[in-house]
Design an enzyme around this catalytic site. Structure first.
Site, short mmCIF file in Angstrom:
data_model
loop_
_atom_site.label_atom_id
_atom_site.label_comp_id
_atom_site.label_asym_id
_atom_site.label_seq_id
_atom_site.Cartn_x
_atom_site.Cartn_y
_atom_site.Cartn_z
N GLY A 1 0.71 -1.14 0.08
CA GLY A 1 -0.04 0.02 0.11
C GLY A 1 0.75 1.26 0.06
O GLY A 1 2.27 1.19 -0.44
N ASN A 2 0.34 2.37 0.58
CA ASN A 2 1.11 3.72 0.43
C ASN A 2 0.43 4.44 1.59
O ASN A 2 -0.68 4.01 1.96
CB ASN A 2 1.13 4.26 -0.87
CG ASN A 2 -0.16 4.73 -1.53
OD1 ASN A 2 -1.02 5.63 -0.89
ND2 ASN A 2 -0.63 4.09 -2.43
#
Ligand code: CTP
Length: 396
Positions: free
Chosen positions: A207-208
């Protein structure tokens, strides 16, 4: 002005800016509104009820009842009479009480009973406005659907200079007028926000750090102008308490792609502010990967679909497509290249080199570039403020 004939309940609390309420009442009355003033007791030290009743042409309410006659000021009736309630100036104390359901004066009781939209315009000294508790309370009120009219910057009664001044009267009037005559009424907006998570196994993902704040602020800014917003959001702790925003929660880029394709044909403006993962694991393990086996040396990745690119291919000439670019090198050049490559009308450029801008922060600093490559720089401001300016520019 579209305020004519509207019922406005004006709550005045005890800030020095209370004296400006006289000008506010005068302008509202001049625009043809009916104004009912409710004050807190302490506010009467800053401006007299006589001044306000003369200007509003109605008695001013302060107490729950008149001790001499036992006559009751019915807060429920006041709340249902109003088309909107506007609390200006709103002190830190009243904001804290509103955020926590206190009800120890007529103004607060009316606020709790009111079913109409409530606007609040804070006014206080800069440190009080910047205090985390005040920020939390303001956020809570906004999350509950109240509409913040942010304080301005400038000279304060304390002699200090900073953020905390009551918004200027013309600005308050403009916001109220917009409410009754929403510029984007009937417009359909598709916004994406937050990160996408790409599953490695049932419990892990790639993810981020995107918080979704910018996308949610944009959704709110569009909704406040009367537009109907579909907000496709990755995992975030943001909330969108606005009747005109419908949130579609997704996890992965593929899910975001499907939702975007569903709403693309029904949208006038499409704003792609999500931080979509460019890659995903080639396959997702069915079971949790155990470390004992010690065989996870690498994860094979494959590209995700570029949602913005696909929308750029499909969009009609009438639709306005806006992308975001987060860059740390050759920022402007890269952003301009993306406009052409993805067939965009605008790109909002975030530079990772700017302090206070980008992922997770409450503020942002962006450059809006249109397809003729004209650039408008928006200086550092809250994401709410940046969102308002972007909506204004994009829908011009
Ligand atoms: N975007 C998208 N789908 C992807 C990746 C990005 O729709 N799979 C969108 C983002 O929401 C943003 C814009 O494309 O509006 C720019 O994303 P960015 O990651 O900066 O650009 P990329 O095209 O992915 O190029 P690069 O990573 O090389 O900068």
């Amino acid at each position: 002005m579209h305020i004519k004939g509207k019922h406005i309940l004006l709550g005045i609390t005890s800030s020095i800016a209370a004296y400006k309420a006289a000008f506010l009442v005068r302008e509202l009355i001049k625009s043809g509104a009916e104004v009912q003033v409710i004050m807190t007791k302490d506010a009467t030290a800053f401006i007299t009820p006589l001044t306000l009743s003369t200007l509003s042409k109605r008695p001013v309410y302060i107490d729950f009842f008149k001790p001499e006659t036992g006559e009751w000021n019915n807060h429920v009736e006041l709340g249902s009479w109003a088309d909107i309630m506007l609390i200006a100036p709103a002190t830190a104390n009243t904001i804290a009480k509103m955020a926590n359901g206190y009800c120890d004066n007529l103004l607060l009781a009316t606020y709790l009973s009111a079913k109409c939209p409530v606007f609040f315009a804070p006014a206080m000294d800069l440190d009080m406005y910047a205090h985390p508790t005040t920020k939390t309370n303001i956020q809570k009120l906004s999350d509950n659907g109240n509409i913040l009219i942010p304080a301005g910057k400038g000279e304060l009664a304390s002699g200090l200079d900073g953020e905390g001044r009551l918004a200027e009267i013309p600005e308050i009037l403009q916001i109220i007028d917009n409410h009754f005559n929403p510029k984007l009424k009937g417009k359909r907006i598709l916004i994406t926000a937050g990160p996408t998570y790409e599953k490695i196994d049932p419990v892990r993902f790639i993810g981020n750090f995107s918080s979704g704040k910018m996308g949610f602020a944009l959704a709110k800014a569009f909704a406040e102008q009367g537009a109907n917003v579909h907000l496709v959001s990755g995992v975030t702790n943001q909330t969108a308490n606005h009747p005109k925003i419908k949130v579609h929660s997704i996890v992965s880029a593929d899910e975001m792609f499907d939702k975007c394709m569903e709403f693309l044909p029904k949208s006038d403006y499409i704003i792609m502010s999500a931080a979509v993962a460019d890659f995903k694991p080639k396959s997702t393990a069915k079971n949790k990967i155990k470390k004992e086996k010690n065989d996870l040396k690498s994860i094979e990745l494959i590209p995700n679909k570029d949602i913005l690119f696909e929308m750029g291919k499909k969009k009609s000439k009438k639709q306005v497509l806006v992308g975001f670019a987060l860059e740390d090198k050759n920022e402007v050049l890269n952003a301009k290249t993306k406009i052409e490559k993805k067939n965009l009308d605008y790109i909002v450029l975030n530079s990772l080199n700017d302090k206070g801008a980008g992922f997770g922060t409450d503020t942002n600093k962006v450059t809006l570039i249109d397809k003729k490559l004209k650039m408008i720089e928006l200086p550092l401001a809250s994401k709410t403020e940046i969102a308002k300016q972007l909506v204004e520019l994009i829908t011009k």
